[in-house]
Every structure is written in structure tokens, then in C-alpha cells.
Design an enzyme around this catalytic site. Structure first.
Site, PDB file in Angstrom:
ATOM      1  N   LYS A 107       0.700  -1.229   0.054  1.00 33.23           N
ATOM      2  CA  LYS A 107      -0.147   0.198   0.084  1.00 33.23           C
ATOM      3  C   LYS A 107       0.921   1.250  -0.030  1.00 33.23           C
ATOM      4  CE  LYS A 107      -2.031  -1.660   3.719  1.00 33.23           C
ATOM      5  NZ  LYS A 107      -3.007  -1.959   5.054  1.00 33.23           N
ATOM      6  N   THR A 167      -9.613   8.484   8.191  1.00 36.87           N
ATOM      7  CA  THR A 167      -8.818   7.325   7.685  1.00 36.87           C
ATOM      8  C   THR A 167      -8.902   6.286   8.423  1.00 36.87           C
ATOM      9  OG1 THR A 167      -6.902   8.377   8.320  1.00 36.87           O
ATOM     10  CG2 THR A 167      -7.579   8.844   6.197  1.00 36.87           C
ATOM     11  N   GLY A 215      -9.134   3.006   9.999  1.00 38.98           N
ATOM     12  CA  GLY A 215      -9.659   1.621   9.533  1.00 38.98           C
ATOM     13  C   GLY A 215      -9.692   1.560   8.147  1.00 38.98           C
ATOM     14  N   THR A 216      -8.878   2.228   7.642  1.00 38.80           N
ATOM     15  CA  THR A 216      -8.717   1.785   6.100  1.00 38.80           C
ATOM     16  C   THR A 216      -7.913   0.634   5.856  1.00 38.80           C
ATOM     17  OG1 THR A 216      -6.475   3.005   6.099  1.00 38.80           O
ATOM     18  CG2 THR A 216      -8.537   4.260   5.253  1.00 38.80           C
ATOM     19  N   GLY A 217      -6.974   0.249   6.536  1.00 39.03           N
ATOM     20  CA  GLY A 217      -6.291  -0.889   6.331  1.00 39.03           C
ATOM     21  C   GLY A 217      -7.228  -2.130   6.401  1.00 39.03           C
ATOM     22  N   CYS A 218      -7.905  -2.115   7.824  1.00 33.96           N
ATOM     23  CA  CYS A 218      -8.777  -3.192   7.953  1.00 33.96           C
ATOM     24  C   CYS A 218      -9.887  -3.309   6.646  1.00 33.96           C
ATOM     25  CB  CYS A 218      -9.656  -2.951   9.483  1.00 33.96           C
ATOM     26  SG  CYS A 218      -8.478  -2.489  10.704  1.00 33.96           S
TER      27      CYS A 218
END
Length: 266
Positions: free
Chosen positions: A175, A210, A212-215
């Protein structure tokens, strides 16, 4: 004739604020068309401003949660978030192997947004041994630098994604959110099976919302994999979903800190 849900299992911690962790995973999986089940590895006392406390779930109870759902429900994909200790990592790996679970998407949560490590060295070593068992890992730049033990810049991001995949024998979505801000968000997918590199670009969103974007991204990709998309197509669709959720949540506020993305576009 019976019709079954397309089901995705998320294994992660709980976020009492609802923006990340299990709560974000369930929203992301549901928004993209699958049924979400969950195994909670820890509970947290947190909100949009930060984490106040973490309570680790005892390993035997984590295994009991896993076995309960795996004995009963057929999962087409599994998303894994933060596993906070080597004992938890090893227990999850052993249980998923026992049930011959495939299509594992692992978000290697190892470094806090502050830059502080979230896992000790023993846990990181256990996580590294787990990586060849997963279909895809989705590290951000600091996590990838930790796994590769070298710095990553825009000029070497493609080679770094490939190096990660070859080192840990799994596909990698590297990412680009921690790279220099430009008009485009650039993520790099390396397919370990086909050795193909794919650059995925979406419009960058200038927002503080932003959390919780990865989850949410890893859960969306797991959902599209469960819906029988190819790895490339599932990842492209997952990144597009996250980008839209960021845009839809840009001007919506929750609490006093970093708000959540808008999972359902409401």
C-alpha cells in the site's frame, strides 16, 4: 434447493469506536456482498482520538471461537488483522491449517500510526513463519520496511513488492499511503503465483477520516476473493471500494479525532 451465503471470516481485535478492527471488517464484508462472521482476539477501549486500553482474549477462548465457526460454516475466504502475540499467531495458524482453510488475506498490523511497534520480536518472527500460508498480505510501507529490513521509496516500490513476495512466498499488496502525497494513490500488487506486477491507482483523498482503512481494504479484498474474483480483480475492486468510502466519508465527522470511512456510502 438450499442456497448458502457466501461467507467471510474475520479474525481481529474489537474497536469500541467502531471505525477499525472487527467492526470495520464486518461493515466492509457486508457492504461488498458477503456474510461476515468473526473471531475476536482482543477488545480495546478506544475512540477516534486513540486507544486507552487493550484486553487480550485468552488463547484457548480464541481457539474455541475459531473451532465453533469452522465446525459449522463454510468460509470462502478469511481475513486476519492484528494477532498480538506469538502464542495467538501460532494458535490461529495451527487451527486454520487443521481445517485446511484457503484464501487467507493477512493485514500484518505491526506498527502503530505513531510509529511505535505493536508486536515484540517473538511475535514478528512467528508472523513471518505464517506468511507463506496466506494467499495475500497487505502491508503498508513501514510494515513492509520492517519485513524487508530496508527503506522503501517511490523509485523502488515495485521491486520491494516483488522482493517481499519472493522472500515470504506469498502475494503482496504494498500500500502506498505512506509515500509522498500526490494526486494519485498508488498501490502495487505482486502475484507470487504468476510473478505479475500490477500498479493500481485511484484519486488521492485529502481527509483526516482514515481510521480503519487497512482493515476495511483487506476485508473488501477477502470478500471479492470469496465471490470468485481473480486476485488482480479482487484487489483492484477492493482498492476502488476503499477509495469511494474515503470520498464518501471525507466530510462526515465522528468524534474529535480521525473519523471513520463511509463503508455504506450513507
Amino acid at each position: 434447493m438450499k442456497s448458502f451465503y457466501t461467507s467471510v471470516l474475520t479474525i481481529a481485535g474489537s474497536d469500541s469506536g467502531g471505525g477499525a478492527g472487527i467492526q470495520a471488517d464486518i461493515k466492509s464484508i457486508s457492504a461488498n456482498g458477503a456474510y461476515a462472521s468473526s473471531v475476536i482476539t482482543a477488545t480495546t477501549a478506544q475512540n477516534t482520538q486513540g486507544v486507552r486500553d487493550i484486553h487480550a482474549i485468552p488463547v484457548p477462548h480464541i481457539v474455541q471461537q475459531l473451532e465453533a465457526v469452522l465446525d459449522d460454516i463454510n468460509f470462502s475466504a478469511v481475513k486476519i488483522g492484528m494477532l498480538h502475540s506469538s502464542k495467538v499467531i501460532e494458535a490461529v495458524k495451527e487451527t486454520l491449517t487443521k481445517y485446511k482453510i484457503k484464501n487467507i488475506i493477512l493485514d500484518p498490523v505491526m506498527i502503530a500510526s505513531s510509529g511505535d511497534p505493536l508486536l515484540n520480536q517473538n511475535a514478528i518472527d512467528s508472523l513471518k513463519l505464517f506468511l507463506p500460508s496466506v494467499l495475500l498480505m497487505t502491508p503498508n510501507i513501514p510494515e513492509a520496511e520492517l519485513l524487508l529490513e530496508k527503506s522503501i521509496e517511490l523509485k523502488n516500490v515495485k521491486s520491494s513488492a516483488k522482493d517481499l513476495g519472493e522472500k515470504y512466498k506469498t502475494s503482496v499488496l504494498l500500500k502506498g499511503g505512506h509515500l509522498e502525497f500526490t494526486d494519485l494513490m498508488t498501490d502495487t500488487l505482486y502475484n507470487y503465483q504468476t510473478k505479475k506486477l500490477t500498479t493500481i491507482q485511484n484519486r488521492a483523498v485529502d481527509t483526516i477520516n482514515t481510521h480503519g482503512t487497512g482493515c476495511s481494504l483487506s476485508s473488501a479484498i477477502a470478500t471479492f476473493i470469496a465471490l470468485e474474483e481473480t486476485l488482480e480483480e479482487a484487489t483492484i475492486k477492493g482498492c476502488a471500494y476503499l477509495n469511494k468510502a474515503l470520498i464518501d466519508g471525507k466530510n462526515k465527522y465522528l468524534g474529535k479525532g480521525h473519523g471513520a470511512i463511509n463503508h455504506f456510502g450513507i
